[in-house]
Design an enzyme around this catalytic site. Structure first.
Site, PDB file in Angstrom:
ATOM      1  CE  LYS A 292      -3.725  -2.633   0.706  1.00 40.98           C
ATOM      2  NZ  LYS A 292      -3.090  -3.882  -0.064  1.00 40.98           N
ATOM      3  CG  ASP A 293       1.220   3.546  -3.496  1.00 42.85           C
ATOM      4  OD1 ASP A 293       2.157   2.525  -3.351  1.00 42.85           O
ATOM      5  OD2 ASP A 293       0.773   3.939  -4.427  1.00 42.85           O
ATOM      6  CE  LYS A 294       5.823   9.624   3.034  1.00 43.85           C
ATOM      7  NZ  LYS A 294       7.030  10.335   3.015  1.00 43.85           N
TER       8      LYS A 294
END
Length: 660
Positions: A292-294
């Site tokens: 999952k991205d930041k």
């Protein structure tokens, strides 16, 4: 009613995407999913390039020989760099924030990467996914359809947990000292606990409590000046915790502790690296279904080998922007790609659309869906798009690959990268340019280190120093660029209905739509190929468009095998239209741009009441909920609703206006 397409004619900006991704090998056989009909197309979508614990070495050209001494030296270099870079992240983030807007002036727009069509004919409107990451929340959906939530911080009790009296024999001070010893937070090599009521039973209970609550510690009884002490220590020094398989582990437990990871403004690999450092273990004992991205709040399941729930729960006291819970013991780890998708909760602030426009847009999203374009983060955020590097790799133009990665580029960057590029342009000396980089794990640093080791005449092996998933990211980006462009051509030519010659999948097998069965399919069944050596192309005008596009890039569509096996891509099939599931929405009024507009899992755990909205307010926001299959981009769904360009270049302009 037949659907028609709408071309993109308006430029604006909206959101940074935070879609989840699952890195896979592009050369694997096609697998079918609703979003992308292969597990091999997810690539590495995060802006940061992360080191993998299990990365293989560089791909070898025919003349390259493995060098064990060089490999050992590389490991030593990387260990030294990890220590060297520990203190650099905060300063780097400040500098990045200062230069972000300027850098985006030179970024890509959607038109640059083939994104130019819409499904719905409704009138677009503007809206902002603000810089606040809390306006974008992602919950992972498991194969069983269950949405991951953090709603339980308790630790499971199993048959071999210590009895209740074992938990009371250690004082709070004892526990703190033992925890610090376990995590190497102090310089002591042991902790001695005096046995006040000296009986064998009492000593046994203390031994059991320490070993159960603090895995990795051993105990012994010592006499000191006539008094009995239980002494806790690490059996094998710092290596004791590095190999959890050597710890005592209750037989009644599965070997893996599964837990829900809630994180804010941190990507999955960064979060796992943080947990690894606190636990003093290697990151490769963790497993997960997708990254999952930041720039979001995300909730996902993680599994870790032979680390107790109690030990993980202790970390909640010291973690920032991370929280762990919903612990359970299982027999197996998690596998990449073994998820059904992700559920998104998105707030678009300061919307300009009327209630009728919003209603039309959201109904179209729910009933028809959106074009399944690869989103902007697939192509990078700098003046040199990742697909250009990928094209050069496929062309075997290795000098161009090197130049694209290392040459000076327009737009602001971190200061040390600017100096590194300037040094490279001036000297073409990799060792000299490398000295300008305090952070050598970035892709530029890895390539320069490879050039220093293998020389300027062996760029192939030098490039191979970069972790494999990051290398494949470039060629996946080129494939995505081709796919986006061809899908736009397909919709321009034939609209949003199936036509003879289109491709659909029967199971995992591609087949053509024939004239006499076209009515048996809808646009949601149609797939298009990503170029490769193991795919077929549509039997209509778009087949020739593929051939012409690749030929213009000096690539032969009939010969997509590369001289280096890693870069020979089999191709894949991807649905051209995705219809989200579980779509719901509401428009809310608010006055304060900074207030949260919905509760997170942590808010609910803390008992915070949900926000209450007035009937009227200074601003209006659209709160959207929807679920997507893996490998699809939430920003492309939002783009369809707003009818606006989702590139960060355009987003920067809108956010700047909003913040004035």
């Amino acid at each position: 009613m037949e659907m028609t397409s709408t071309s993109l004619k308006r430029g604006c900006l909206v959101v940074e995407d935070n879609d989840s991704v699952t890195p896979h090998d592009e050369t694997k056989k096609q697998k079918v999913s609703e979003g992308c009909l292969t597990s091999s197309q997810d690539g590495v979508e995060n802006d940061g390039l992360h080191r993998s614990e299990n990365e293989p070495g560089p791909p070898e050209a025919e003349s390259t020989v493995k060098d064990d001494e060089n490999s050992s030296a590389q490991v030593q270099e990387e260990e030294e760099e990890e220590e060297e870079e520990d203190g650099l992240s905060e300063a780097g983030e400040e500098e990045e924030a200062e230069s972000f807007a300027d850098m985006m002036k030179h970024g890509l727009t959607e038109l640059d990467v083939g994104i130019c069509k819409f499904v719905s004919s409704h009138h677009g409107f503007s809206g902002i996914l603000k810089e606040r990451y809390s306006d974008f929340v992602v919950h992972e959906i498991g194969k069983d359809g269950r949405i991951s939530h953090l709603d339980d911080l308790s630790v499971p009790v199993d048959e071999e947990d210590p009895p209740e009296d074992a938990l009371t024999v250690l004082t709070a001070e004892d526990r703190q000292q033992l925890e610090e010893l376990q995590l190497f937070k102090n310089k002591e090599t042991s902790v001695a606990i005096e046995v006040i009521e000296d009986t064998k039973e009492k000593r046994t209970v203390i031994h059991q409590a320490i070993k159960s609550l603090f895995p990795g510690l051993e105990t012994k009884t010592e006499d000191r000046e006539g008094r009995k002490y239980i002494v806790a220590y690490h059996a094998a020094g710092k290596k004791a915790l590095a190999n959890p398989r050597k710890h005592s582990w209750p037989k009644s437990r599965g070997s893996y502790c599964h837990f829900v990871l809630y994180k804010e403004n941190k990507d999955t690999m960064d979060a796992i690296n943080v947990l690894s450092k606190y636990l003093r273990v290697k990151p490769n004992i963790f497993s997960y279904m997708g990254t999952k991205d930041k720039r979001a709040i995300t909730v996902q399941e993680i599994a870790v080998l032979k680390i107790s729930a109690q030990r993980l729960a202790h970390l909640n006291k010291c973690l920032m922007n991370l929280k762990l819970g919903n612990f359970s013991y299982q027999k197996t780890p998690l596998k990449l790609g073994a998820l059904q998708g992700n559920h998104f909760t998105v707030v678009l602030r300061n919307i300009t659309g009327t209630d009728e426009q919003v209603q039309q847009a959201m109904q179209s999203l729910r009933e028809t869906g959106f074009i399944n374009y690869y989103g902007m983060q697939r192509f990078g955020t700098t003046a040199v798009p990742t697909y250009q590097v990928g094209r050069a790799i496929l062309q075997n133009s290795w000098t161009e690959v090197m130049d694209l990665i290392l040459k000076p580029r327009s737009g602001a960057e971190k200061g040390y990268l600017v100096k590194c590029r300037e040094e490279w342009a001036k000297t073409k000396d990799p060792a000299s340019a490398l000295k300008k980089l305090p952070v050598k794990r970035c892709v530029e640093g890895q390539l320069l280190r490879g050039l220093s080791r293998y020389g300027m005449k062996n760029i192939v092996s030098a490039f191979g120093i970069i972790p494999r998933n990051n290398r494949l990211m470039y060629i996946h980006s080129y494939q995505s660029y081709v796919w986006n462009t061809m899908v736009s051509r397909r919709i321009e030519e034939y609209g949003l209905r199936p036509v003879p010659g289109d491709l659909v999948l029967k199971g995992a097998t591609p087949t053509y739509i024939e004239e006499d069965d076209v009515d048996n399919y809808s646009i949601h069944d149609v797939v298009m190929p990503l170029p490769g050596f193991d795919v077929i192309y549509p039997k209509h005008k778009i087949s020739e468009a593929y051939r012409e596009m690749l030929a213009a890039d000096n690539l032969d569509i009939d010969n997509m095998r590369h001289t280096i096996r890693d870069y020979s891509l089999s191709g894949a099939y991807r649905r051209i239209i995705i219809r989200p599931q579980s779509v719901s929405w509401e428009v809310v009024a608010y006055d304060d741009p900074k207030i949260p507009l919905f509760n997170t899992d942590v808010d609910n755990l803390e008992g915070k009441p949900p926000p209450v909205f007035a009937s009227e307010g200074k601003y209006r926001a659209l709160k959207m909920d929807f679920s997507l299959p893996p490998s699809t981009y939430a920003t492309m769904a939002i783009r369809e609703v707003l009818k606006m360009d989702t590139s960060i270049k355009n987003q920067t302009q809108l956010n700047t206006s909003w913040l004035r």
